[in-house]
Design a protein around this motif. Structure first.
Motif, mmCIF file in Angstrom:
data_model
loop_
_atom_site.group_PDB
_atom_site.id
_atom_site.type_symbol
_atom_site.label_atom_id
_atom_site.label_comp_id
_atom_site.label_asym_id
_atom_site.label_seq_id
_atom_site.Cartn_x
_atom_site.Cartn_y
_atom_site.Cartn_z
ATOM 1 N N LEU A 68 8.417 -37.374 -98.803
ATOM 2 C CA LEU A 68 8.563 -38.575 -97.986
ATOM 3 C C LEU A 68 7.229 -39.114 -97.477
ATOM 4 O O LEU A 68 6.407 -38.367 -96.934
ATOM 5 N N GLU A 69 7.032 -40.400 -97.629
ATOM 6 C CA GLU A 69 5.845 -41.069 -97.110
ATOM 7 C C GLU A 69 5.818 -40.931 -95.593
ATOM 8 O O GLU A 69 6.822 -41.170 -94.924
ATOM 9 N N GLY A 70 4.683 -40.537 -95.070
ATOM 10 C CA GLY A 70 4.548 -40.345 -93.630
ATOM 11 C C GLY A 70 4.622 -38.899 -93.209
ATOM 12 O O GLY A 70 4.227 -38.544 -92.096
ATOM 13 N N GLU A 214 15.480 -37.825 -104.491
ATOM 14 C CA GLU A 214 14.473 -38.825 -104.832
ATOM 15 C C GLU A 214 15.097 -40.158 -105.219
ATOM 16 O O GLU A 214 14.521 -41.217 -104.956
ATOM 17 N N LYS A 215 16.259 -40.131 -105.821
ATOM 18 C CA LYS A 215 16.936 -41.390 -106.159
ATOM 19 C C LYS A 215 17.394 -42.124 -104.913
ATOM 20 O O LYS A 215 17.273 -43.345 -104.815
ATOM 21 N N VAL A 216 17.935 -41.390 -103.950
ATOM 22 C CA VAL A 216 18.430 -42.012 -102.728
ATOM 23 C C VAL A 216 17.287 -42.535 -101.865
ATOM 24 O O VAL A 216 17.378 -43.611 -101.285
ATOM 25 N N LYS A 220 11.203 -44.540 -99.968
ATOM 26 C CA LYS A 220 10.501 -43.811 -98.918
ATOM 27 C C LYS A 220 9.588 -42.718 -99.485
ATOM 28 O O LYS A 220 8.986 -41.962 -98.716
ATOM 29 N N LEU A 221 9.496 -42.635 -100.797
ATOM 30 C CA LEU A 221 8.717 -41.566 -101.414
ATOM 31 C C LEU A 221 7.220 -41.876 -101.408
ATOM 32 O O LEU A 221 6.809 -43.041 -101.432
ATOM 33 N N LYS A 222 6.423 -40.831 -101.395
ATOM 34 C CA LYS A 222 4.981 -40.977 -101.509
ATOM 35 C C LYS A 222 4.646 -41.506 -102.903
ATOM 36 O O LYS A 222 5.318 -41.178 -103.875
#
Length: 225
Positions: A68-70, A214-216, A220-222
Protein backbone atom coordinates in the motif's frame (compact mmCIF):
# COMPACT_ATOMS: atom_id res chain seq x y z
CA UNK A 1 -16.52 -21.50 4.18
CA UNK A 2 -17.29 -18.00 2.96
CA UNK A 3 -14.24 -16.36 1.44
CA UNK A 4 -12.92 -13.26 3.19
CA UNK A 5 -12.63 -11.68 -0.25
CA UNK A 6 -16.34 -11.74 -1.16
CA UNK A 7 -18.01 -8.80 0.67
CA UNK A 8 -15.96 -6.14 -1.11
CA UNK A 9 -18.84 -3.79 -1.96
CA UNK A 10 -20.03 -3.73 1.64
CA UNK A 11 -16.53 -2.90 2.85
CA UNK A 12 -16.47 0.07 0.50
CA UNK A 13 -19.89 1.25 1.73
CA UNK A 14 -18.80 1.09 5.35
CA UNK A 15 -15.48 2.75 4.56
CA UNK A 16 -17.05 5.73 2.81
CA UNK A 17 -19.70 6.19 5.50
CA UNK A 18 -16.94 6.28 8.12
CA UNK A 19 -14.75 8.52 6.00
CA UNK A 20 -17.56 11.00 5.66
CA UNK A 21 -17.76 10.53 9.26
CA UNK A 22 0.00 -25.49 4.99
CA UNK A 23 0.45 -23.56 8.09
CA UNK A 24 2.29 -20.50 9.10
CA UNK A 25 3.75 -22.36 12.07
CA UNK A 26 5.48 -24.90 9.82
CA UNK A 27 8.64 -22.89 9.29
CA UNK A 28 11.73 -24.75 8.14
CA UNK A 29 14.18 -21.85 8.51
CA UNK A 30 15.56 -21.64 12.03
CA UNK A 31 17.94 -18.76 12.61
CA UNK A 32 19.23 -16.96 15.73
CA UNK A 33 16.79 -14.76 17.63
CA UNK A 34 17.29 -11.01 17.78
CA UNK A 35 14.82 -9.97 20.47
CA UNK A 36 14.12 -6.40 21.50
CA UNK A 37 11.11 -4.37 22.55
CA UNK A 38 9.90 -2.13 19.76
CA UNK A 39 9.77 1.51 20.81
CA UNK A 40 7.23 3.84 19.28
CA UNK A 41 10.04 6.39 19.20
CA UNK A 42 11.91 4.24 16.68
CA UNK A 43 10.65 6.48 13.93
CA UNK A 44 11.89 10.05 14.26
CA UNK A 45 9.65 11.28 11.44
CA UNK A 46 7.04 13.36 13.22
CA UNK A 47 4.42 12.83 10.51
CA UNK A 48 4.45 9.02 10.67
CA UNK A 49 1.90 7.03 12.64
CA UNK A 50 1.44 3.37 13.60
CA UNK A 51 -1.41 0.89 13.23
CA UNK A 52 -1.21 -2.55 14.86
CA UNK A 53 -3.26 -5.40 13.41
CA UNK A 54 -3.47 -9.15 14.02
CA UNK A 55 -5.23 -11.22 11.34
CA UNK A 56 -3.70 -14.65 11.37
CA UNK A 57 -0.18 -15.44 10.18
CA UNK A 58 1.95 -12.31 10.20
CA UNK A 59 3.67 -13.39 6.99
CA UNK A 60 0.34 -12.74 5.24
CA UNK A 61 -0.32 -9.44 7.00
CA UNK A 62 3.13 -8.14 6.15
CA UNK A 63 2.81 -9.12 2.48
CA UNK A 64 -0.54 -7.35 2.12
CA UNK A 65 0.25 -4.05 3.82
CA UNK A 66 3.68 -3.72 2.22
CA UNK A 67 1.90 -3.12 -1.07
CA UNK A 68 0.00 0.00 0.00
CA UNK A 69 1.16 3.49 -0.92
CA UNK A 70 1.90 5.45 2.23
CA UNK A 71 2.99 2.42 4.24
CA UNK A 72 6.64 3.02 5.13
CA UNK A 73 7.42 -0.20 6.99
CA UNK A 74 5.66 -3.33 8.25
CA UNK A 75 7.15 -5.02 11.31
CA UNK A 76 5.94 -8.53 12.22
CA UNK A 77 5.92 -9.40 15.90
CA UNK A 78 3.98 -10.42 18.97
CA UNK A 79 1.58 -8.43 21.15
CA UNK A 80 -1.43 -8.76 23.40
CA UNK A 81 -0.04 -11.41 25.74
CA UNK A 82 1.39 -11.74 29.22
CA UNK A 83 4.85 -13.26 28.63
CA UNK A 84 7.76 -10.82 28.17
CA UNK A 85 10.23 -11.32 25.33
CA UNK A 86 8.46 -14.30 23.75
CA UNK A 87 10.05 -16.41 21.04
CA UNK A 88 8.26 -17.69 17.97
CA UNK A 89 8.17 -21.18 19.42
CA UNK A 90 6.64 -19.87 22.67
CA UNK A 91 3.94 -17.94 20.82
CA UNK A 92 3.19 -20.95 18.58
CA UNK A 93 2.49 -22.99 21.71
CA UNK A 94 -0.56 -20.81 22.35
CA UNK A 95 0.37 -20.31 26.01
CA UNK A 96 1.73 -16.74 25.97
CA UNK A 97 -1.49 -14.91 25.15
CA UNK A 98 0.28 -13.09 22.33
CA UNK A 99 -1.06 -12.76 18.81
CA UNK A 100 1.04 -12.75 15.66
CA UNK A 101 0.65 -9.12 14.61
CA UNK A 102 2.22 -6.35 12.57
CA UNK A 103 3.13 -2.79 13.42
CA UNK A 104 2.30 -0.83 10.27
CA UNK A 105 4.27 2.42 10.09
CA UNK A 106 2.50 4.78 7.72
CA UNK A 107 2.35 8.35 6.47
CA UNK A 108 -1.14 9.72 7.27
CA UNK A 109 -0.73 12.29 4.52
CA UNK A 110 -0.69 9.46 1.98
CA UNK A 111 -2.96 6.84 3.56
CA UNK A 112 -5.48 7.22 6.34
CA UNK A 113 -6.16 4.96 9.30
CA UNK A 114 -9.65 4.39 7.87
CA UNK A 115 -8.10 3.07 4.65
CA UNK A 116 -5.85 0.77 6.64
CA UNK A 117 -8.89 -0.50 8.53
CA UNK A 118 -10.60 -1.27 5.25
CA UNK A 119 -7.56 -3.28 4.12
CA UNK A 120 -7.55 -5.06 7.48
CA UNK A 121 -11.20 -6.12 7.28
CA UNK A 122 -10.81 -7.20 3.68
CA UNK A 123 -7.64 -9.26 3.96
CA UNK A 124 -8.90 -11.92 6.38
CA UNK A 125 -12.06 -13.54 7.73
CA UNK A 126 -12.91 -11.72 11.00
CA UNK A 127 -15.65 -14.23 11.86
CA UNK A 128 -13.21 -17.08 12.53
CA UNK A 129 -12.46 -17.33 16.24
CA UNK A 130 -8.81 -17.95 17.07
CA UNK A 131 -7.91 -19.14 13.59
CA UNK A 132 -7.45 -18.26 9.94
CA UNK A 133 -7.91 -21.25 7.68
CA UNK A 134 -5.53 -24.00 8.77
CA UNK A 135 -3.69 -21.69 11.19
CA UNK A 136 -5.39 -22.49 14.48
CA UNK A 137 -4.84 -21.06 17.96
CA UNK A 138 -5.22 -17.85 19.94
CA UNK A 139 -1.99 -16.60 18.37
CA UNK A 140 -3.90 -16.36 15.06
CA UNK A 141 -6.85 -14.36 16.43
CA UNK A 142 -8.30 -11.30 14.74
CA UNK A 143 -7.51 -8.16 16.71
CA UNK A 144 -6.96 -4.43 16.41
CA UNK A 145 -4.62 -2.85 18.94
CA UNK A 146 -5.39 0.85 19.07
CA UNK A 147 -2.77 3.48 19.90
CA UNK A 148 -5.08 6.36 20.74
CA UNK A 149 -8.71 7.27 21.26
CA UNK A 150 -9.26 8.18 17.62
CA UNK A 151 -8.11 4.75 16.44
CA UNK A 152 -10.32 3.07 19.05
CA UNK A 153 -13.38 5.05 17.99
CA UNK A 154 -12.84 4.46 14.27
CA UNK A 155 -12.20 0.74 14.75
CA UNK A 156 -15.30 0.23 16.91
CA UNK A 157 -17.52 2.25 14.56
CA UNK A 158 -16.22 0.40 11.50
CA UNK A 159 -16.75 -2.98 13.18
CA UNK A 160 -20.28 -2.04 14.24
CA UNK A 161 -21.33 -0.87 10.79
CA UNK A 162 -19.64 -3.75 9.00
CA UNK A 163 -21.29 -6.28 11.29
CA UNK A 164 -24.68 -4.68 10.69
CA UNK A 165 -24.12 -4.68 6.91
CA UNK A 166 -24.34 -8.46 6.68
CA UNK A 167 -21.00 -8.77 4.90
CA UNK A 168 -20.53 -12.13 6.61
CA UNK A 169 -23.03 -14.78 7.64
CA UNK A 170 -21.54 -14.95 11.13
CA UNK A 171 -20.75 -12.21 13.68
CA UNK A 172 -17.37 -10.49 13.59
CA UNK A 173 -15.21 -11.74 16.48
CA UNK A 174 -12.37 -9.23 16.07
CA UNK A 175 -11.28 -7.80 19.41
CA UNK A 176 -10.37 -4.13 19.80
CA UNK A 177 -7.74 -3.76 22.49
CA UNK A 178 -5.38 -1.04 23.76
CA UNK A 179 -1.83 -1.28 22.46
CA UNK A 180 0.63 -2.12 25.23
CA UNK A 181 3.99 -3.56 24.20
CA UNK A 182 5.13 -5.02 20.90
CA UNK A 183 7.94 -7.55 20.52
CA UNK A 184 9.44 -7.71 17.01
CA UNK A 185 9.67 -11.20 15.58
CA UNK A 186 12.97 -12.89 14.85
CA UNK A 187 14.84 -11.56 11.84
CA UNK A 188 14.01 -14.58 9.66
CA UNK A 189 10.33 -13.55 9.73
CA UNK A 190 10.99 -10.11 8.27
CA UNK A 191 10.00 -9.63 4.61
CA UNK A 192 9.22 -13.35 4.57
CA UNK A 193 7.07 -13.57 1.45
CA UNK A 194 9.45 -11.51 -0.69
CA UNK A 195 12.45 -13.57 0.42
CA UNK A 196 10.76 -16.98 0.18
CA UNK A 197 8.23 -16.78 -2.69
CA UNK A 198 8.68 -20.48 -3.50
CA UNK A 199 8.08 -21.71 0.04
CA UNK A 200 4.85 -23.81 -0.01
CA UNK A 201 2.93 -21.58 2.41
CA UNK A 202 3.87 -18.52 0.32
CA UNK A 203 2.90 -20.25 -2.92
CA UNK A 204 -0.40 -21.78 -1.92
CA UNK A 205 -1.71 -19.53 0.87
CA UNK A 206 -0.23 -16.04 0.60
CA UNK A 207 0.09 -15.64 -3.18
CA UNK A 208 -3.57 -16.30 -4.11
CA UNK A 209 -4.79 -13.95 -1.36
CA UNK A 210 -2.25 -11.30 -2.35
CA UNK A 211 -3.34 -11.39 -5.98
CA UNK A 212 -6.95 -10.74 -4.93
CA UNK A 213 -5.85 -8.02 -2.52
CA UNK A 214 -3.91 -6.24 -5.26
CA UNK A 215 -6.90 -6.28 -7.60
CA UNK A 216 -9.19 -4.70 -5.02
CA UNK A 217 -6.65 -2.10 -3.90
CA UNK A 218 -5.08 -1.45 -7.31
CA UNK A 219 -5.52 2.32 -6.93
CA UNK A 220 -3.74 2.29 -3.57
CA UNK A 221 -0.70 0.20 -4.49
CA UNK A 222 2.86 1.47 -4.55
CA UNK A 223 4.29 2.10 -7.99
CA UNK A 224 7.48 0.23 -8.74
CA UNK A 225 9.95 1.47 -11.29
Amino acid sequence: MKSCFKPVHLLWIVFFSLHSLVSCGQNDARQPNTKKIYSMAASSHKQLDTATFAEGCFWCTEAFFQQLEGVVEVIPGYTGGHVPNPTYEMVCSGTTGHAEACNIIYDPEKISYEELLKAFWYSHDPTQLNRQGNDIGTQYRSAIFYHNETQRRLAEEYKKRLDASGAWDKPIVTTIEPFTVFYPAEDYHRDYYNRHPDQPYCQFVIRPKLEKFEKVFKDKLKTHS
